[in-house]
Design a protein around this motif. Sequence first.
Motif, PDB file in Angstrom:
ATOM      1  N   ARG A 109      67.224  72.538  -1.671  1.00 33.13           N
ATOM      2  CA  ARG A 109      68.413  72.168  -2.550  1.00 33.13           C
ATOM      3  C   ARG A 109      69.360  73.168  -2.795  1.00 33.13           C
ATOM      4  O   ARG A 109      70.443  72.806  -2.942  1.00 33.13           O
ATOM      5  CB  ARG A 109      67.421  71.923  -3.721  1.00 33.13           C
ATOM      6  CG  ARG A 109      68.513  71.709  -5.237  1.00 33.13           C
ATOM      7  CD  ARG A 109      67.678  71.665  -6.351  1.00 33.13           C
ATOM      8  NE  ARG A 109      66.857  72.479  -6.905  1.00 33.13           N
ATOM      9  CZ  ARG A 109      67.338  73.706  -7.193  1.00 33.13           C
ATOM     10  NH1 ARG A 109      68.711  73.818  -7.393  1.00 33.13           N
ATOM     11  NH2 ARG A 109      66.577  74.625  -7.796  1.00 33.13           N
ATOM     12  N   GLU A 110      68.897  74.530  -2.979  1.00 33.22           N
ATOM     13  CA  GLU A 110      69.957  75.406  -2.919  1.00 33.22           C
ATOM     14  C   GLU A 110      70.664  75.743  -1.719  1.00 33.22           C
ATOM     15  O   GLU A 110      71.739  75.841  -1.813  1.00 33.22           O
ATOM     16  CB  GLU A 110      68.991  76.821  -3.393  1.00 33.22           C
ATOM     17  CG  GLU A 110      68.483  76.813  -4.765  1.00 33.22           C
ATOM     18  CD  GLU A 110      67.676  77.955  -5.034  1.00 33.22           C
ATOM     19  OE1 GLU A 110      67.228  78.817  -3.949  1.00 33.22           O
ATOM     20  OE2 GLU A 110      67.144  78.164  -6.279  1.00 33.22           O
ATOM     21  N   ALA A 111      70.094  75.648  -0.568  1.00 29.99           N
ATOM     22  CA  ALA A 111      70.909  75.578   0.606  1.00 29.99           C
ATOM     23  C   ALA A 111      71.984  74.309   0.806  1.00 29.99           C
ATOM     24  O   ALA A 111      73.129  74.714   1.340  1.00 29.99           O
ATOM     25  CB  ALA A 111      69.822  75.565   1.921  1.00 29.99           C
ATOM     26  N   ASP A 121      58.559  67.497   5.633  1.00 31.21           N
ATOM     27  CA  ASP A 121      59.171  68.772   5.292  1.00 31.21           C
ATOM     28  C   ASP A 121      59.121  69.316   4.009  1.00 31.21           C
ATOM     29  O   ASP A 121      59.058  70.334   3.677  1.00 31.21           O
ATOM     30  CB  ASP A 121      60.673  68.604   5.710  1.00 31.21           C
ATOM     31  CG  ASP A 121      60.867  68.311   7.200  1.00 31.21           C
ATOM     32  OD1 ASP A 121      60.002  68.826   7.901  1.00 31.21           O
ATOM     33  OD2 ASP A 121      62.158  67.937   7.468  1.00 31.21           O
ATOM     34  N   ILE A 122      59.018  68.283   3.051  1.00 28.01           N
ATOM     35  CA  ILE A 122      58.892  68.596   1.906  1.00 28.01           C
ATOM     36  C   ILE A 122      57.689  68.227   0.737  1.00 28.01           C
ATOM     37  O   ILE A 122      57.541  68.551  -0.281  1.00 28.01           O
ATOM     38  CB  ILE A 122      60.287  68.166   0.946  1.00 28.01           C
ATOM     39  CG1 ILE A 122      60.177  66.645   1.025  1.00 28.01           C
ATOM     40  CG2 ILE A 122      61.428  68.698   1.321  1.00 28.01           C
ATOM     41  CD1 ILE A 122      61.085  65.886   0.096  1.00 28.01           C
ATOM     42  N   ASN A 148      60.585  59.860  -0.504  1.00 29.46           N
ATOM     43  CA  ASN A 148      61.424  59.400   0.311  1.00 29.46           C
ATOM     44  C   ASN A 148      62.857  59.662  -0.002  1.00 29.46           C
ATOM     45  O   ASN A 148      63.796  59.852   0.595  1.00 29.46           O
ATOM     46  CB  ASN A 148      61.264  57.990   0.623  1.00 29.46           C
ATOM     47  CG  ASN A 148      60.206  57.487   1.587  1.00 29.46           C
ATOM     48  OD1 ASN A 148      59.952  58.476   2.681  1.00 29.46           O
ATOM     49  ND2 ASN A 148      59.394  56.614   1.494  1.00 29.46           N
ATOM     50  N   ALA A 149      63.219  59.132  -1.456  1.00 35.76           N
ATOM     51  CA  ALA A 149      64.616  59.313  -1.904  1.00 35.76           C
ATOM     52  C   ALA A 149      64.893  60.749  -1.918  1.00 35.76           C
ATOM     53  O   ALA A 149      66.026  61.090  -1.636  1.00 35.76           O
ATOM     54  CB  ALA A 149      64.540  58.804  -3.325  1.00 35.76           C
ATOM     55  N   ILE A 150      64.078  61.768  -2.481  1.00 36.38           N
ATOM     56  CA  ILE A 150      64.444  63.008  -2.275  1.00 36.38           C
ATOM     57  C   ILE A 150      64.620  63.815  -0.982  1.00 36.38           C
ATOM     58  O   ILE A 150      65.536  64.489  -0.699  1.00 36.38           O
ATOM     59  CB  ILE A 150      63.399  63.932  -2.901  1.00 36.38           C
ATOM     60  CG1 ILE A 150      63.041  63.481  -4.222  1.00 36.38           C
ATOM     61  CG2 ILE A 150      63.604  65.386  -2.756  1.00 36.38           C
ATOM     62  CD1 ILE A 150      61.835  64.078  -5.160  1.00 36.38           C
ATOM     63  N   ALA A 151      63.657  63.354   0.140  1.00 35.99           N
ATOM     64  CA  ALA A 151      63.879  63.793   1.533  1.00 35.99           C
ATOM     65  C   ALA A 151      65.357  63.425   2.045  1.00 35.99           C
ATOM     66  O   ALA A 151      66.055  63.904   2.625  1.00 35.99           O
ATOM     67  CB  ALA A 151      62.888  63.148   2.346  1.00 35.99           C
ATOM     68  N   LYS A 152      65.793  61.929   1.498  1.00 36.39           N
ATOM     69  CA  LYS A 152      66.972  61.419   2.219  1.00 36.39           C
ATOM     70  C   LYS A 152      67.851  62.246   1.781  1.00 36.39           C
ATOM     71  O   LYS A 152      68.933  62.585   2.434  1.00 36.39           O
ATOM     72  CB  LYS A 152      67.169  60.002   1.749  1.00 36.39           C
ATOM     73  CG  LYS A 152      68.328  59.069   2.351  1.00 36.39           C
ATOM     74  CD  LYS A 152      68.333  57.545   1.896  1.00 36.39           C
ATOM     75  CE  LYS A 152      69.580  57.169   2.760  1.00 36.39           C
ATOM     76  NZ  LYS A 152      69.376  55.730   2.140  1.00 36.39           N
ATOM     77  N   ALA A 153      67.841  62.482   0.341  1.00 36.34           N
ATOM     78  CA  ALA A 153      69.145  63.226  -0.330  1.00 36.34           C
ATOM     79  C   ALA A 153      69.292  64.666   0.364  1.00 36.34           C
ATOM     80  O   ALA A 153      70.271  65.191   0.329  1.00 36.34           O
ATOM     81  CB  ALA A 153      68.842  63.112  -1.847  1.00 36.34           C
ATOM     82  N   LEU A 154      68.183  65.250   0.661  1.00 28.52           N
ATOM     83  CA  LEU A 154      68.082  66.518   1.327  1.00 28.52           C
ATOM     84  C   LEU A 154      68.217  66.576   2.802  1.00 28.52           C
ATOM     85  O   LEU A 154      68.228  67.526   3.383  1.00 28.52           O
ATOM     86  CB  LEU A 154      66.744  67.381   1.013  1.00 28.52           C
ATOM     87  CG  LEU A 154      66.845  67.635  -0.513  1.00 28.52           C
ATOM     88  CD1 LEU A 154      65.503  68.291  -0.683  1.00 28.52           C
ATOM     89  CD2 LEU A 154      67.704  68.797  -0.891  1.00 28.52           C
ATOM     90  N   LYS A 155      68.308  65.415   3.431  1.00 27.03           N
ATOM     91  CA  LYS A 155      68.793  65.071   4.939  1.00 27.03           C
ATOM     92  C   LYS A 155      67.253  65.943   5.724  1.00 27.03           C
ATOM     93  O   LYS A 155      67.620  66.527   6.390  1.00 27.03           O
ATOM     94  CB  LYS A 155      70.000  65.701   5.351  1.00 27.03           C
ATOM     95  CG  LYS A 155      71.163  64.827   4.745  1.00 27.03           C
ATOM     96  CD  LYS A 155      72.288  65.619   5.100  1.00 27.03           C
ATOM     97  CE  LYS A 155      73.405  64.536   4.620  1.00 27.03           C
ATOM     98  NZ  LYS A 155      74.263  64.974   3.581  1.00 27.03           N
TER      99      LYS A 155
END
Length: 70
Positions: free
Chosen positions: A15-17, A65-66, A53-60
Amino acid sequence: MMFLHPDINEIKMRREAAGLTKQALSRKAGLPDNAILRIENGTSERINHLRANAIAKALKCKVEDICTAP
């Protein structure tokens, strides 16, 4: 319904990156404004796979990975 354990440090790092605030990531993922706050502070120890899934998509990135399976 499948639940996953979020990797708090990995989500925060990604998120920070990406230059996103907790609220900005929540909105980008289509979640309530405080969703990422609750995940990162440990209040949400498990999250629904659809939310993951929604968070992973938002973080690409991939869900794997998360998050980890219980």
